[in-house]
Design an enzyme around this catalytic site. Structure first.
Site, PDB file in Angstrom:
ATOM      1  N   HIS A   1       7.396 -29.368 -18.311  1.00  0.00           N
ATOM      2  CA  HIS A   1       8.657 -29.672 -16.786  1.00  0.00           C
ATOM      3  C   HIS A   1       9.734 -28.458 -17.180  1.00  0.00           C
ATOM      4  CE1 HIS A   1       5.905 -32.977 -16.748  1.00  0.00           C
ATOM      5  NE2 HIS A   1       6.323 -33.499 -17.797  1.00  0.00           N
TER       6      HIS A   1
ATOM      7  N   HIS B   1       0.706 -35.406 -17.523  1.00  0.00           N
ATOM      8  CA  HIS B   1       1.382 -35.004 -16.299  1.00  0.00           C
ATOM      9  C   HIS B   1       1.368 -33.274 -15.862  1.00  0.00           C
ATOM     10  CE1 HIS B   1       3.474 -38.463 -18.799  1.00  0.00           C
ATOM     11  NE2 HIS B   1       3.725 -38.769 -18.073  1.00  0.00           N
TER      12      HIS B   1
HETATM   13  N1  Q9C Z   1      12.017 -42.096 -18.026  1.00  0.00           N
HETATM   14  C1  Q9C Z   1       5.850 -35.085 -21.447  1.00  0.00           C
HETATM   15  O1  Q9C Z   1       5.303 -35.522 -21.113  1.00  0.00           O
HETATM   16  N2  Q9C Z   1       9.238 -40.300 -16.855  1.00  0.00           N
HETATM   17  N3  Q9C Z   1       7.318 -35.194 -20.225  1.00  0.00           N
HETATM   18  C2  Q9C Z   1       9.434 -41.007 -17.743  1.00  0.00           C
HETATM   19  C3  Q9C Z   1      11.012 -42.646 -18.095  1.00  0.00           C
HETATM   20  C4  Q9C Z   1       9.229 -39.187 -17.577  1.00  0.00           C
HETATM   21  C5  Q9C Z   1       7.000 -37.236 -19.466  1.00  0.00           C
HETATM   22  C6  Q9C Z   1       9.531 -42.567 -17.988  1.00  0.00           C
HETATM   23  C7  Q9C Z   1       7.850 -38.694 -18.218  1.00  0.00           C
HETATM   24  C8  Q9C Z   1       7.624 -37.138 -18.734  1.00  0.00           C
HETATM   25  C9  Q9C Z   1       6.567 -33.530 -21.908  1.00  0.00           C
HETATM   26 ZN    ZN Z   2       3.225 -35.471 -20.498  1.00  0.00          ZN
END
Ligand code: Q9C
Ligand code: ZN
Length: 345
Positions: free
Chosen positions: A162, A200
């Site tokens: 990300h 994601h």
């Molecule tokens: N904090 C990866 O899998 N939102 N990132 C989650 C709220 C973000 C995931 C819920 C998820 C990011 C590397």
């Molecule tokens: Zn992820």
């Protein structure tokens, strides 16, 4: 398979994040890496510390001012108040449309917002050292491949996909897949393919290579209409300028079955084969697992073996970098299933 890993990841240990309006313990924990390492060691894989220094590659992937902020961020946070040692900084304001991101504010929280896409990527004392060690692993893996190694597995934590050229987000700070790719290009690879199988969409990786035809980026992920990161990852994003045609997004509806997922993997592999890459970088998110606490795909343990075996058939020297995956205790065996099946074919 050769495994690259640094214990410096332990210093990246923020306590909590925000989830559905509440402060909750972080999903992205040090235990994740320990589970993966233990499973890979138990199955007989060799482990080494990263040997390369990624310092020369980092500015080819990230902006200098973002790197400077990341490296000194925790020290600056402490300088505001020594009591901040017990507190996590979170951004609360962002330069969205019509606001300026070219001027770096003096205020620390304002700068944190400038360099963040969300409030979900908390810094802690050892974040920079942990993220830099992952980048070093990614650069080391590229070196090992160019010296004839067929595959290397980087147990990278924090993850990276990300993180864009000048921002953190989604638990990511330095884009490890981009560092591996850039290092491969720097050591003689003409074409590289990145396959991102995290639940994601890898928005950072996509944006870093969006205009570059030598790097094909293919991602299979939850449809951003309902899934994080929401603002990128749609099927109509195919690259721009000279990179037109070198980005392929395969968004799938939340709740998709393994059968649907493997159909998308076939599409991905066909496109990758057509690119004729000298090396493959796999952003290996394991949050496609049915038991993942924040994701909705339905892959089972055996499906990770099937994934490893399919990737092996591409016949490319391959770097795996760990991305997400939050079902901590199953994370290790799922990762090891990919590695074992890749080696055994
Ligand atoms: N904090 C990866 O899998 N939102 N990132 C989650 C709220 C973000 C995931 C819920 C998820 C990011 C590397
Ligand atoms: Zn992820």
């Amino acid at each position: 398979m050769l495994i690259l890993f640094s214990t410096l990841h332990q210093g990246h240990a923020p306590a909590f994040e925000f989830f559905r309006g509440e402060r909750v313990p972080c999903f992205e924990t040090p235990a994740r890496a320990e589970f993966v390492i233990q499973a890979l060691l138990a199955r007989g894989h060799d482990m080494r510390d990263p040997e390369a220094d990624s310092s020369a590659v980092l500015p080819l992937v990230h902006s200098p001012r973002y790197l400077a902020f990341l490296e000194s961020g925790w020290t600056q946070w402490l300088a505001l108040d020594p009591g901040n040692n017990e507190r996590q900084p979170f951004p609360s304001v962002w330069p969205v449309r019509t606001l300026r991101s070219d001027r770096e504010p003096v205020d620390f929280i304002a700068r944190l917002g400038l360099y963040s896409m969300d409030n979900g990527s908390p810094l802690s004392a050892g974040t920079w050292a942990a993220a830099k060690a992952c980048a070093d692993a990614a650069a080391s893996a590229a070196g090992l491949l160019t010296r004839g190694e067929r595959s290397v597995f980087c147990v990278t934590r924090p993850p990276g996909h990300h993180a864009g050229a000048d921002f953190m987000g989604g638990y990511c700070f330095i884009n490890n897949a981009a560092v591996a790719t850039q290092s491969l290009l720097g050591s003689g690879c003409r074409r590289v393919a990145i396959l991102d199988v995290d639940y994601h969409h890898g928005n950072g990786t996509q944006s870093i290579f969006y205009e570059r035809p030598e790097v094909l980026v293919v991602s299979i992920h939850g449809d951003p209409r309902t899934e994080y990161p929401f603002y990128l990852g749609h099927a109509d994003e195919s690259g721009a300028g000279p990179g037109q045609g070198f980005n392929l997004n395969l968004p799938l509806p939340a709740g998709s079955s393994a059968a649907i997922w493997f159909e998308a993997l076939e599409t991905a592999c066909t496109r990758i084969a057509r690119h004729r890459p000298d090396a493959l970088v796999v952003s290996l998110g394991l949050d496609t697992f049915a038991g993942d606490p924040i994701s909705t795909f339905k892959l089972q343990a055996g499906d990770f073996s099937r994934l490893g075996a399919r990737l092996k058939r591409l016949g490319c020297p391959t770097v795996f970098v760990l991305e997400g995956g939050y079902a901590a205790s199953e994370l290790g065996s799922n990762a090891a299933n990919v590695a074992d099946a890749f080696e055994q074919g």
